[in-house]
Design a protein around this motif. Structure first.
Motif, PDB file in Angstrom:
ATOM      1  N   ARG A 114      39.089  49.098  40.699  1.00 35.92           N
ATOM      2  CA  ARG A 114      38.696  47.990  41.573  1.00 35.92           C
ATOM      3  C   ARG A 114      39.580  48.005  42.817  1.00 35.92           C
ATOM      4  O   ARG A 114      40.601  48.642  42.871  1.00 35.92           O
ATOM      5  N   LEU A 115      39.145  47.239  43.822  1.00 35.79           N
ATOM      6  CA  LEU A 115      39.821  47.332  45.102  1.00 35.79           C
ATOM      7  C   LEU A 115      40.896  46.264  45.276  1.00 35.79           C
ATOM      8  O   LEU A 115      40.792  45.178  44.730  1.00 35.79           O
ATOM      9  N   ASP A 116      41.889  46.624  46.078  1.00 38.42           N
ATOM     10  CA  ASP A 116      42.936  45.688  46.437  1.00 38.42           C
ATOM     11  C   ASP A 116      42.536  45.035  47.757  1.00 38.42           C
ATOM     12  O   ASP A 116      42.271  45.715  48.739  1.00 38.42           O
TER      13      ASP A 116
ATOM     14  N   ILE B 241      32.471  39.596  46.695  1.00 37.14           N
ATOM     15  CA  ILE B 241      33.793  39.488  46.081  1.00 37.14           C
ATOM     16  C   ILE B 241      33.875  40.284  44.787  1.00 37.14           C
ATOM     17  O   ILE B 241      34.945  40.480  44.250  1.00 37.14           O
ATOM     18  N   ARG B 242      32.743  40.778  44.312  1.00 38.60           N
ATOM     19  CA  ARG B 242      32.747  41.503  43.041  1.00 38.60           C
ATOM     20  C   ARG B 242      33.702  42.692  43.002  1.00 38.60           C
ATOM     21  O   ARG B 242      34.376  42.894  42.002  1.00 38.60           O
ATOM     22  N   PRO B 243      33.748  43.515  44.056  1.00 39.25           N
ATOM     23  CA  PRO B 243      34.642  44.671  43.976  1.00 39.25           C
ATOM     24  C   PRO B 243      36.110  44.296  43.807  1.00 39.25           C
ATOM     25  O   PRO B 243      36.929  45.147  43.488  1.00 39.25           O
ATOM     26  N   PHE B 244      36.454  43.009  44.040  1.00 34.04           N
ATOM     27  CA  PHE B 244      37.868  42.647  44.001  1.00 34.04           C
ATOM     28  C   PHE B 244      38.257  41.928  42.726  1.00 34.04           C
ATOM     29  O   PHE B 244      39.427  41.687  42.464  1.00 34.04           O
ATOM     30  N   ILE B 245      37.263  41.545  41.934  1.00 33.43           N
ATOM     31  CA  ILE B 245      37.591  40.849  40.697  1.00 33.43           C
ATOM     32  C   ILE B 245      37.143  41.685  39.509  1.00 33.43           C
ATOM     33  O   ILE B 245      36.428  42.659  39.644  1.00 33.43           O
ATOM     34  N   GLY B 246      37.576  41.269  38.339  1.00 35.22           N
ATOM     35  CA  GLY B 246      37.111  41.961  37.141  1.00 35.22           C
ATOM     36  C   GLY B 246      38.021  43.091  36.705  1.00 35.22           C
ATOM     37  O   GLY B 246      37.692  43.830  35.800  1.00 35.22           O
TER      38      GLY B 246
END
Lengths: 295, 330
Positions: free
Chosen positions: A40-42, A30-35
């Motif tokens: 970052r990714l949608d 889930i890291r690529p989607f938060i932060g």
């Protein structure tokens, strides 16, 4: 008591392993989607996108999910009839040493490492598909294609399905067999109308396990899939991309988002496999209900 | 009959699911594709089936150093055609292009072309040979650059001396160049000086250096060459230790002379598989330069009639503007 506790510990350990793996992969995934902070990714774009361009920072996995389902299911469906027929041959038709010999062959097939299948596929299956395409006037990427992946997965899932079908058919009560023959059914009719239905539970389990292998196969598949950048791939002679090949290709060299996103792909892969298993389990239950009444 | 019916039911459920998903994706694709940049350009006959002379573009995965080199020299970074076959290694590239009469890809110069049914293409009319790379006429290549920290910026004098000694071994000595060449780097061995002559200037190599560690950072492409060089250097330099922490050319300068030079990833020698940019001034370094070169070769199937391609032609093929071999006209 001692043994019961040992078994209990073993069971808990297995469950903990599964849970740990799920927690680890999910927390990385889930890291690529938060932060936030741009780049970052949608999530929606990730799940439904039709382009996977890591060089441009575009990660759309939708078409990859569809490609994976298509090739895995097609491979499994292709292997199923051959597996059932082979199992009938091994348990019903072949006698003594021949039967043992055939069983050994199937077991050997199951034990071959996937990278060996991959080398075989890259050298032989692709050439076969290329020549087949040539026959129809289709120019392929040297045989790298959906069709090649499907054929490979059919070969790779076949031993699992056959082994399960064989053990299912072996455990069918002798009386059923004798009764059918006594009623005047031919051996062939008995095989198809009594033995196969009676062993269906094992056959379906074999199908599920086979599908699991098809979904999860990475090394061999990524050697011949072609890793298309867009999709989904409908033409069997066109190159494709699967979830596993997406995770594996370039894994050793990459860093940053392109590395982390592979965990997200892993989460999706687990979700796909689990839902597929649930689906087949549900189908099996229905099958059993109906079959129970008939038998 | 019942049996058949049951299996049919099972298969129908599965196929129905696949179809539903398929249809959903179909809508999605039609909905978004035209608006996607680069997805259109109707000339891409390379989309696969159809057309016996459609060009099939093969590419390495986005993390590959060879791909980075090829894309930056030909100048199509981020513009690769949508219809490309992505392979995971140099060997896979060689094998797959060698099986595809319409394929085109790129490999490193050390690849065995004949064994893989490949034809190496001339670039701008120049044959890809080591001699042509060294004399500068073959330009589909990239330098492997290095830079050290600033002269007064080493933790100890011993560290500074051992780094200097290693750089001399790597870049100047005959022995060092031989090792680099064996690891795939292209460098002129004959003009190197024997290490026995050079080592006189670096007395530190005769001491026990097992407490010293040379930390390398930067480009991943150079890893094979510098690992080989460090391993052989260890034996002649008092068992000096080393750590190779390669993450990409961008970090080569940053971790030695830039922002991260005093951070946890600080390195003693930084590498880049390109020249250092104007924004990466290396003037302050103890020493900087190029220790070898890496050549990339565009390849096609051996039965393809094409013999050579220009930079413009490669650009137009790999971006998908040219979709058939007929359009190349050779």
């Amino acid at each position: 008591m001692v043994f019961r506790n040992l078994f209990r510990i073993a069971g808990v350990l297995a469950a903990v392993m599964v849970i740990l793996i799920i927690i680890f992969v999910t927390s990385r995934g889930i890291r690529p989607f938060i932060g936030g902070e741009g780049g970052r990714l949608d999530l929606k774009e990730f799940l439904t996108g039709s382009r996977w361009r890591s060089d441009q920072g575009i990660y759309g996995l939708g078409f990859v999910i569809i490609n994976t389902l298509l090739v895995s299911i097609a491979g499994g469906v292709l292997a199923l009839p051959s597996a059932v027929l082979s199992a009938i041959l091994i348990t019903r038709i072949a006698k003594g040493k021949v039967s043992v010999f055939l069983t050994t062959i199937v077991e050997t097939l199951a034990a071959i490492p996937s990278v060996v299948y991959g080398v075989f596929a890259a050298g032989k299956i692709t050439v076969l598909v290329r020549d087949l395409g040539h026959l129809f006037g289709i120019s392929t990427y040297g045989g790298n294609s959906s069709l090649a992946v499907i054929l490979l997965l059919a070969i790779m899932t076949y031993p699992t399905m056959t082994t399960l079908a064989v053990s299912g058919m072996r455990s069918v009560p002798r009386q059923l067999d004798s009764a059918s023959l006594a009623l005047g059914a031919t051996p062939t009719q008995t095989s198809f109308k009594v033995i196969v239905p009676a062993a269906r539970s094992s056959i379906v389990t074999g199908f599920t396990l086979g599908l699991g292998r098809a979904f999860g196969e990475a090394t061999a598949v990524s050697m011949i899939a072609g890793n298309a950048l867009t999709g989904p791939t409908w033409n069997p002679f066109d190159i494709t991309r699967t979830l596993t090949s997406t995770m594996l290709t370039g894994l050793h060299e990459t860093t940053g988002l392109d590395y982390e996103v592979r965990f997200s792909v892993g989460v999706i892969l687990m979700v796909v496999i689990i839902s597929m298993n649930l689906l087949v389990a549900a189908a099996k239950k229905r099958l059993e209900k109906k079959g129970g009444a008939a038998l | 009959m019942k049996l058949k019916k049951r299996f049919t039911t099972l298969l129908t459920v599965i196929l129905a699911l696949a179809m539903i998903l398929a249809l959903a994706a179909c809508d999605k694709k039609q909905g978004t594709d035209p608006s996607q940049p680069g997805a259109a350009s109707g000339t891409t006959a390379g989309s696969s089936p159809g057309g016996d002379r459609a060009i099939h573009v093969y590419t390495r995965d986005a993390a590959s150093g060879t791909r980075e080199g090829f894309e930056s020299v030909v100048g199509f970074k981020g513009k690769l055609t949508e219809y490309a076959n992505e392979v995971a290694s140099n060997g896979a590239m060689a094998q797959q292009v060698g099986q595809d009469i319409n394929g085109i890809g790129y490999v490193s110069l050390v690849t065995n072309f004949a064994e893989n049914n490949l034809k190496p293409l001339k670039y701008e009319g120049v044959e890809a040979t080591e001699a042509n790379v060294i004399n500068g006429s073959y330009t589909l290549k990239r330098p492997f650059s290095f830079t050290t920290r600033a002269g007064n910026d080493y933790a100890s004098d011993e560290k500074k001396q051992i780094v200097e000694a290693f750089i001399a071994y790597l870049a100047d000595s005959k022995e060092g160049r031989e090792v680099v060449a064996a690891a795939g780097g292209i460098v002129e061995i004959e003009t190197g000086k024997p290490w026995s002559e050079l080592k006189a200037q670096y007395p530190i190599v005769d001491k026990d250096n097992s407490a010293l560690e040379i930390v390398c950072g930067g480009s991943t492409s150079v890893e094979k060459c510098i690992t080989a060089a460090l391993e052989s250097f260890q034996g002649i330099a008092g068992n000096v230790q080393f750590k190779i922490d390669q993450t990409g050319s961008g970090d080569g300068w940053t971790r030695v002379l830039g922002d991260e030079k005093d951070g946890p990833n600080a390195s003693d020698i930084g590498f880049a598989s390109r020249d250092f940019k104007d924004t990466e001034p290396v003037d302050g370094a103890l020493r900087h330069g190029i220790f070898c070169q890496d050549a990339i070769v565009a390849v096609v199937h051996k039965d393809n009639a094409v013999m050579d391609l220009t930079k413009e032609e490669l650009y137009s093929i790999f971006t998908g503007d040219t979709g058939t071999w007929d359009a190349i006209g050779r």
